[in-house]
Structures are given as structure tokens and as C-alpha cells.
Design a protein around this motif. Structure first.
Motif, short mmCIF file in Angstrom:
data_model
loop_
_atom_site.label_atom_id
_atom_site.label_comp_id
_atom_site.label_asym_id
_atom_site.label_seq_id
_atom_site.Cartn_x
_atom_site.Cartn_y
_atom_site.Cartn_z
N GLN A 98 0.90 -1.27 0.32
CA GLN A 98 0.19 0.00 -0.47
C GLN A 98 1.35 1.28 -0.14
OE1 GLN A 98 -1.97 -0.85 3.59
NE2 GLN A 98 -0.42 -1.07 4.23
N TYR A 111 -10.25 5.53 19.37
CA TYR A 111 -10.60 4.60 18.60
C TYR A 111 -9.88 3.55 19.29
CZ TYR A 111 -9.96 1.30 15.19
OH TYR A 111 -9.63 0.21 13.39
N ILE A 155 -5.04 -8.24 14.66
CA ILE A 155 -4.74 -8.69 13.28
C ILE A 155 -4.91 -6.80 12.71
CG2 ILE A 155 -6.62 -9.09 11.16
CD1 ILE A 155 -5.70 -11.46 12.33
N GLY A 215 -0.81 -2.33 12.83
CA GLY A 215 0.52 -1.74 12.39
C GLY A 215 0.51 -0.88 12.95
N ILE A 225 0.03 -7.16 7.60
CA ILE A 225 0.13 -7.48 6.94
C ILE A 225 1.72 -6.49 5.97
CG2 ILE A 225 -0.86 -6.29 4.95
CD1 ILE A 225 -1.91 -8.62 3.10
N VAL A 248 4.88 -0.61 7.73
CA VAL A 248 4.22 0.05 8.46
C VAL A 248 4.35 -0.35 10.36
CG1 VAL A 248 1.80 -0.02 9.79
CG2 VAL A 248 1.76 0.25 7.36
N ASP A 256 1.70 -11.62 7.57
CA ASP A 256 0.93 -12.68 7.53
C ASP A 256 -1.09 -11.49 6.92
OD1 ASP A 256 -0.09 -16.07 7.11
OD2 ASP A 256 -0.05 -14.51 5.50
N GLY A 275 -4.43 -11.41 7.53
CA GLY A 275 -4.55 -11.87 8.89
C GLY A 275 -5.54 -12.91 8.13
N SER A 324 -8.47 -2.87 10.60
CA SER A 324 -7.54 -3.26 9.17
C SER A 324 -7.69 -1.51 9.08
CB SER A 324 -8.84 -4.43 9.03
OG SER A 324 -10.03 -4.36 8.44
N ASP A 327 -9.54 -0.09 5.43
CA ASP A 327 -10.82 -0.17 4.76
C ASP A 327 -11.19 -1.41 3.78
OD1 ASP A 327 -11.68 2.58 5.47
OD2 ASP A 327 -12.87 2.14 5.72
N PRO A 335 -5.75 -4.14 0.53
CA PRO A 335 -4.74 -5.41 1.31
C PRO A 335 -6.61 -5.82 2.48
CG PRO A 335 -3.53 -3.44 1.71
CD PRO A 335 -4.52 -3.20 0.58
N SER A 382 -9.92 -8.45 2.86
CA SER A 382 -9.85 -10.08 3.33
C SER A 382 -10.29 -9.63 4.32
CB SER A 382 -7.98 -10.54 2.47
OG SER A 382 -7.83 -10.39 3.22
N TYR A 438 -11.85 10.08 11.34
CA TYR A 438 -12.59 9.02 10.22
C TYR A 438 -14.51 9.91 9.86
CZ TYR A 438 -9.80 6.21 12.68
OH TYR A 438 -8.23 5.39 12.31
N MET A 486 -17.89 6.06 14.10
CA MET A 486 -17.48 4.74 14.01
C MET A 486 -18.19 4.01 14.56
SD MET A 486 -15.03 3.27 12.81
CE MET A 486 -13.03 4.00 11.27
N1 SAM Z 1 -7.49 2.59 12.50
C1 SAM Z 1 -7.40 3.11 11.03
C2 SAM Z 1 -8.99 2.60 10.06
O1 SAM Z 1 -9.81 2.69 11.22
O2 SAM Z 1 -9.23 2.34 9.67
C3 SAM Z 1 -7.00 1.02 10.76
C4 SAM Z 1 -5.37 1.18 11.55
S1 SAM Z 1 -3.96 0.11 11.46
C5 SAM Z 1 -3.04 1.02 10.67
C6 SAM Z 1 -4.72 -0.70 9.73
C7 SAM Z 1 -3.41 -2.08 9.66
O3 SAM Z 1 -4.64 -2.94 9.39
C8 SAM Z 1 -2.73 -1.69 8.34
O4 SAM Z 1 -1.04 -1.85 8.84
C9 SAM Z 1 -2.68 -2.13 7.35
O5 SAM Z 1 -0.84 -2.85 6.99
C10 SAM Z 1 -3.08 -3.07 7.85
N2 SAM Z 1 -3.87 -4.65 7.16
C11 SAM Z 1 -4.64 -4.21 5.65
N3 SAM Z 1 -4.58 -5.13 5.08
C12 SAM Z 1 -4.08 -5.86 5.91
C13 SAM Z 1 -4.68 -7.86 6.36
N4 SAM Z 1 -5.47 -8.59 4.89
N5 SAM Z 1 -4.03 -8.69 6.60
C14 SAM Z 1 -3.13 -8.16 7.77
N6 SAM Z 1 -3.24 -6.75 8.65
C15 SAM Z 1 -3.72 -5.49 7.55
#
Ligand code: SAM
Length: 287
Positions: free
Chosen positions: A33, A63, A84, A87, A109, A113, A139, A141, A159, A161, A165, A168, A226, A231
Motif C-alpha cells: 500500500q 478509537y 489482526i 500496525g 500484513i 507500517v 501475514d 490476517g 484493519s 477499509d 489489502p 480480505s 474518520y 465509527m
Molecule cells: N484505525 C484504522 C482504521 O480504522 O482504518 C486502522 C489502522 S491500522 C494502521 C490498519 C492496518 O491494517 C494497517 O497496518 C494495514 O497494513 C493492516 N492490514 C490491511 N490489510 C490487512 C490484512 N489483510 N491482514 C493483516 N493486516 C492488514
């Protein structure tokens, strides 16, 4: 010296929010990303992934406290936790404040990050990634929960949105995987979008979680960056009583835990499950 160009969040086709960066601290297309961290006069340091605000220094506490302390205080004795995503480390920081926690597995993933948030947003994780109770797995999630044979008391999906990535982590496959690695009296919560703008996400999540869990619901909190209103957080468990609690008992439990919060309280915890009529109507339910 001219200012860097505005950072504009384009989550919605005809409306968004803009940040004037005082300084761009890091910007890079990672393996998964686009990651940018910049300083903004109003929000402090801000991280965006693929052009969407993920977290800011100023309002992250809302949050991270609500995603963590609502499931953790609802569980009678959360010892094993799975995160999950997450980061930036904010959820991990809050989970580790609970004395009952013996082990946390975090499945993220994108290593970049974690690395860049430790470097540029150090107060988010506040050293949590070095805690001996923590194992970090890099990995997707959905792969992890599909193969996992462990059982967790609390699973938190922090995660992005459901685009890129993050997509899933909003699938039936992921929720079936969560069901298989959640302990019988466990709780699963997930970031589920701003309901006024992303109501379809709430409807879809409810539809996909319901075949896996006896109790599926949502709770909410307003997180200023947000944009678009409250949220929503998805909630799922096999035990509906986990969401029914006596306020005074919850207050006592929170007092005993002596965890310093700036947003979460027993009353906020309880009230967060009160949803506006438009969400209830969309879910075809009355409570
Ligand atoms: N608080 C934020 C929100 O509400 O949008 C989320 C913050 S956190 C940084 C989101 C994390 O999800 C990122 O570190 C991203 O790399 C991770 N991420 C995205 N898709 C993923 C996946 N399929 N498996 C594991 N981690 C994932």
C-alpha cells in the motif's frame, strides 16, 4: 519555503477531507500500500494508507480505547488476544494494559507500517512491540485465522477499509476463520466504517457474521478524523450475555483494573451499544 501539497482523503467520490502537511516525514509505496506519515498543525502526526486516514496523534486514543476496552472488559478473564492489522501499535498498547493478558499475537500484513510507526509515531505503540508477551506475525490476517489451531479469548480486527489489502478482512472466509479460533466465551470486534457514509459495510458485515456467531451486533464512537459521523465497530460472540452487563459491576471492574483512559468509561461502554434508528432499520432489527 513552499509547503508540501495538501493531503486529500478521497474515500468518497464527491466529498473528502484535506490536511495541510507542515512536513512529510515518510512517504513510500510499500509491497502492499501507499504509506505516508506527515505533521499537521491540527492533528499532530497523521498516517494515511492508500490515501485514507488511519490514525492521528490527536484523536487515536478514542478509537484504540473503544476497540480494545469494550471487548476486554466484557470478557471475564482475557488472557490470549489476537490482533489482526493494527500496525501502528495503538491497539497492542491498550491490550497490554490489562493485567490478565498472558499473550498477544499480532498479525500485520505490512512490516513497513510497524517499522515506520515505531519510528515516527512512537507514542502509538509506546514500546508495546518489545513486550515479552507479544508475537508479531507478518501475514494476511485471513491466511492466519484459516490455518490457526489456537483459541483466543479476544480477537480484534484493526484493519484498513475493505479496499486493497483490507478487503480480505471483511469476507465470510475471514469470519469463518475467526469463528474457528475464537474460544467458546470469546469476543470478536472489528473496525466497520463510518455508518452514515458506509452503511452497506454494516449491512454486509452483519449478513456475513450471522451464520458464524450466535450474537452479532455493533457499537459506536465518534472519531473526529474518520469523517462522516460515528465509527461503527462490529461485535460477535457465541454468548449474548457478554453484551449484557450491570453498570455498577462494570464500573467496579474498570476501577479494579486501574487502567488510565481518556475516553472509555463504564457509561460510555454501555451507551456505545445504543445505535441510531437508521442503523437498526438497515439491519432489520429493533434493538
Ligand atoms: N484505525 C484504522 C482504521 O480504522 O482504518 C486502522 C489502522 S491500522 C494502521 C490498519 C492496518 O491494517 C494497517 O497496518 C494495514 O497494513 C493492516 N492490514 C490491511 N490489510 C490487512 C490484512 N489483510 N491482514 C493483516 N493486516 C492488514
Amino acid at each position: 519555503m513552499n509547503r508540501p501539497e495538501m493531503k486529500i482523503e478521497r474515500l468518497y467520490p464527491s466529498w473528502g477531507q484535506a490536511f495541510s502537511p507542515e512536513k512529510v516525514l515518510f512517504e513510500h509505496q510499500t509491497e502492499h500500500q501507499h504509506l505516508v506519515i506527515f505533521k499537521n498543525q491540527q492533528w499532530g502526526k497523521v498516517m494515511m494508507l492508500d490515501g485514507v486516514v488511519q490514525t492521528t496523534e490527536k484523536d487515536e486514543f478514542i478509537y484504540h480505547e473503544m476497540m480494545t476496552h469494550v471487548p476486554m472488559f466484557s470478557h471475564h478473564n482475557p488472557q490470549k488476544v489476537l490482533i489482526i492489522g493494527g500496525g501502528d501499535g495503538g491497539i497492542l498498547r491498550e491490550v497490554l494494559k490489562h493485567q490478565s493478558v498472558k499473550h498477544v499475537t499480532q498479525v500485520e500484513i505490512d512490516q513497513a507500517v510497524i517499522d515506520m510507526c515505531i519510528k515516527y509515531l512512537p507514542n502509538h505503540s509506546a514500546g508495546a512491540f518489545t513486550d515479552e508477551r507479544v508475537d508479531v506475525v507478518i501475514d494476511d490476517g485471513v491466511n492466519y485465522v484459516s490455518r490457526c489451531s489456537q483459541k483466543f479469548d479476544v480477537i480484534i480486527s484493526d484493519s484498513t477499509d475493505p479496499i486493497g489489502p483490507g478487503e480480505s478482512l471483511f469476507t465470510s472466509e475471514f469470519y469463518h476463520g475467526v469463528q474457528s479460533c475464537l474460544a467458546d466465551d470469546g469476543v470478536f470486534v472489528a473496525q466497520n466504517g463510518v455508518s452514515f457514509m458506509q452503511l452497506d459495510e454494516v449491512i454486509t458485515t452483519h449478513k456475513r457474521l450471522s451464520p458464524c456467531f450466535k450474537d452479532v451486533g455493533f457499537y459506536a464512537a465518534a472519531v473526529p478524523t474518520y469523517v462522516g459521523g460515528i465509527m461503527t465497530f462490529a461485535w460477535a460472540s457465541q454468548n449474548p450475555t457478554l453484551r449484557q452487563f450491570d453498570l455498577s459491576q462494570l464500573e467496579h471492574k474498570i476501577q479494579q483494573a486501574a487502567i488510565k483512559t481518556q475516553y472509555h468509561t463504564a457509561a460510555i461502554h454501555q451507551a456505545s451499544f445504543a445505535l441510531p434508528r437508521y442503523i437498526l432499520t438497515a439491519l432489520g432489527t429493533s434493538v
